[in-house]
Scaffold this motif. Structure first.
Motif, PDB file in Angstrom:
ATOM      1  N   LEU A   7      -1.598  -4.526  -5.359  1.00 33.04           N
ATOM      2  CA  LEU A   7      -1.018  -3.185  -5.163  1.00 33.04           C
ATOM      3  C   LEU A   7      -2.498  -2.364  -4.555  1.00 33.04           C
ATOM      4  O   LEU A   7      -3.540  -2.243  -5.300  1.00 33.04           O
ATOM      5  N   LYS A   8      -2.410  -1.396  -3.555  1.00 33.24           N
ATOM      6  CA  LYS A   8      -3.127  -0.606  -3.216  1.00 33.24           C
ATOM      7  C   LYS A   8      -2.754   0.774  -3.167  1.00 33.24           C
ATOM      8  O   LYS A   8      -1.545   1.002  -2.604  1.00 33.24           O
ATOM      9  N   LEU A   9      -3.445   1.850  -3.811  1.00 31.67           N
ATOM     10  CA  LEU A   9      -2.881   3.098  -4.017  1.00 31.67           C
ATOM     11  C   LEU A   9      -3.889   4.113  -3.632  1.00 31.67           C
ATOM     12  O   LEU A   9      -4.915   3.848  -3.794  1.00 31.67           O
ATOM     13  N   TYR A  29       0.793  -1.326  -0.064  1.00 29.59           N
ATOM     14  CA  TYR A  29       0.095  -0.090  -0.087  1.00 29.59           C
ATOM     15  C   TYR A  29       0.928   1.234  -0.161  1.00 29.59           C
ATOM     16  O   TYR A  29       1.804   1.338   0.736  1.00 29.59           O
ATOM     17  N   LEU A  30       0.698   2.191  -0.952  1.00 27.45           N
ATOM     18  CA  LEU A  30       1.403   3.446  -0.929  1.00 27.45           C
ATOM     19  C   LEU A  30       0.426   4.447  -0.849  1.00 27.45           C
ATOM     20  O   LEU A  30      -0.577   4.664  -1.764  1.00 27.45           O
ATOM     21  N   ASP A  31       0.558   5.756  -0.190  1.00 27.04           N
ATOM     22  CA  ASP A  31      -0.363   6.754  -0.371  1.00 27.04           C
ATOM     23  C   ASP A  31       0.229   7.944  -1.505  1.00 27.04           C
ATOM     24  O   ASP A  31       1.621   7.604  -1.888  1.00 27.04           O
ATOM     25  N   SER A  32      -0.487   8.573  -1.851  1.00 28.01           N
ATOM     26  CA  SER A  32      -0.074   9.692  -2.844  1.00 28.01           C
ATOM     27  C   SER A  32       1.283  10.503  -2.426  1.00 28.01           C
ATOM     28  O   SER A  32       1.962  10.927  -3.485  1.00 28.01           O
ATOM     29  N   ILE A  60      -7.361   1.183  -6.367  1.00 28.92           N
ATOM     30  CA  ILE A  60      -7.089   2.758  -6.261  1.00 28.92           C
ATOM     31  C   ILE A  60      -8.151   3.655  -5.678  1.00 28.92           C
ATOM     32  O   ILE A  60      -9.155   3.443  -6.076  1.00 28.92           O
ATOM     33  N   PHE A  79       3.997   6.509 -11.792  1.00 28.12           N
ATOM     34  CA  PHE A  79       2.621   5.425 -11.426  1.00 28.12           C
ATOM     35  C   PHE A  79       2.921   4.305 -12.552  1.00 28.12           C
ATOM     36  O   PHE A  79       2.986   3.196 -12.167  1.00 28.12           O
ATOM     37  N   LEU A 128       4.440   8.961  -3.939  1.00 24.60           N
ATOM     38  CA  LEU A 128       4.606   9.040  -5.263  1.00 24.60           C
ATOM     39  C   LEU A 128       5.047  10.323  -5.592  1.00 24.60           C
ATOM     40  O   LEU A 128       5.890  10.412  -6.490  1.00 24.60           O
ATOM     41  N   LEU A 165      -4.342   8.039  -4.418  1.00 24.95           N
ATOM     42  CA  LEU A 165      -4.015   8.938  -5.247  1.00 24.95           C
ATOM     43  C   LEU A 165      -4.789  10.453  -5.316  1.00 24.95           C
ATOM     44  O   LEU A 165      -6.021  10.468  -5.325  1.00 24.95           O
TER      45      LEU A 165
END
Length: 437
Positions: free
Chosen positions: A298-300, A272-275, A330, A315, A278, A302
């Motif tokens: 994958l969890k984002l 999991y990544l937050d905006s 997403i 991305f 990025l 954005l």
């Protein structure tokens, strides 16, 4: 015929189970029911006190906003003194601005004398003085399996030897020295879950961690500028990593810290990544020198307000670095009403990519949440990107709150690369699904 008191003749373990579901003050009152109930309350296996929990008879309207009183702590100490222990769970949750550390320390020491606890949760919320933390020394609980701390300042005991049964460690806005935090991790070799959340802390940027935990399966980091380095040195069983950036603005330093962290987490199956992550990476030069060869999910999160060409390149790099990605989730966010120009810009950013193996061979499920958008039509641009490029897509799910008909009309005009793709529009309020294809 006189009624039979069947409850009093229940086995002791069932009586304890019944009392565990009552408020502590009510459980104590059962000692007056009958001789067979007189000492049952002393065997309570858990205590949950404070905010949203047992207030021990304190009915003051300002209980959650005023400083903790010595009389309330004395009531807590009296309760703990009456119980035999050890405790499965001790949870103290208070929304206070001044907590007397000496009284809390006395309480923790008493818990230790009673045989310790298996799960210890201490949560302190500060509405006026977020940097004023209650300070305490953590006793060497020998049976501690789960430790969750929030809003405090932690000191380890002298000659600390570790919590050898500890499997879950959660630290949120806790002031702790780099040495003590590293020592805590180094001596907790059975740790399987580690969560570190730093938001209200503004310390000197000198926190550096080397994590070597052979049984660790899940790690979550919410980091800010206080970090210099986080290295997952040896975590062979790590399966899931969640990474957040809590700074309002990003920097190259944060980019290097998060990249260094993920280099050690490159073998996870879920990420999991937050905006903000990025955004930070967009300050560095692509491509990066590692990939995620085992990643399946994958969890984002954005933020469309900050999406630009460089962020979109990051991305696309993510998708290229995950050759066996099967599931993508997403959540899209924006803080202002998007215009047609914004939607047009998003359409230019999400162009047809080249050389993305997961889009050609493995990506089967995509979920796009548009319920944080003021105009969901901007989010449909992201949906169309995957419909156009994911060649083996089985399920496209769109989560929304409004504009169902507009969404369906746009999707009916979209190009779809996979003949097996099923598009479902799902209203999170009414729980109604619409099969578009």
């Amino acid at each position: 015929m006189a009624e039979v008191d069947r409850i009093s003749f229940l086995p002791e373990d069932i009586k304890i189970s019944i009392l565990s579901r009552l408020q502590v003050k009510d459980a104590f009152r059962t000692s007056a029911l009958a001789r067979s109930w007189r000492h049952v309350y002393t065997l309570l296996p858990s205590l949950r006190l404070g905010r949203f929990l047992d207030r021990l008879g304190d009915t003051s309207e300002d209980f959650y906003s005023r400083p903790i009183s010595p009389s309330w702590i004395r009531r807590v100490r009296h309760v703990v003194s009456c119980l035999q222990g050890p405790f499965l769970i001790f949870r103290l949750t208070l929304e206070l601005d001044i907590v007397p550390s000496n009284l809390l320390q006395t309480l923790l020491d008493l818990l230790f004398q009673k045989g310790g606890v298996q799960k210890l949760h201490l949560w302190f919320y500060y509405s006026f003085h977020p940097h004023k933390k209650v300070i305490f020394r953590l006793p060497p609980f020998h049976s501690l399996m789960e430790l969750r701390l929030n809003g405090c300042q932690l000191v380890l005991p002298h000659e600390f030897r570790g919590f050898h049964c500890l499997t879950t460690l959660s630290i949120s806005d806790v002031i702790i020295s780099n040495h003590h935090l590293q020592l805590l991790l180094d001596t907790s070799k059975n740790l399987t879950t580690f969560l570190y959340y730093a938001q209200d802390l503004h310390l000197a940027p000198d926190l550096a961690l080397n994590i070597s935990l052979p049984l660790l399966t899940y790690v979550q980091f919410a980091i800010n500028e206080m970090f210099d380095k986080i290295c997952l040195v040896s975590t062979p069983r790590l399966e899931q990593a969640d990474i957040f950036v809590t700074n309002y603005s990003v920097s190259e330093k944060l980019a290097r810290v998060t990249l260094g962290l993920l280099t050690g987490a490159s073998m996870v199956s879920s990420l999991y990544l937050d905006s903000k992550v990025l955004e930070a990476w967009s300050l560095l030069t692509l491509p990066f020198s590692f990939s995620f060869p085992q990643l399946k999910c994958l969890k984002l999160f954005l933020n469309l307000d900050t999406m630009d060409k460089r962020t979109c390149d990051v991305f696309h790099w993510l998708l290229k670095s995950m050759p066996f990605l099967e599931e993508l989730n997403i959540k899209l966010f924006s803080s202002f009403e998007q215009t047609k120009d914004v939607a047009s810009l998003m359409g230019k950013l999400f162009v047809k990519p080249n050389g993305v193996p997961c889009l050609d061979q493995t990506l089967k499920s995509v979920t796009v949440g548009t319920y944080f958008l003021l105009n969901v039509m901007t989010g449909i641009t992201v949906v169309k990107f995957f419909l156009l490029n994911a060649k083996v897509l089985k399920l496209m799910k769109i989560l929304y709150q409004d504009d169902e008909l507009s969404i369906i009309e746009e999707l009916q005009k979209a190009e779809v690369a996979s003949s097996d793709a099923k598009v479902v529009v799902f209203n999170i309020n009414t729980k109604v699904t619409v099969n578009v294809k």
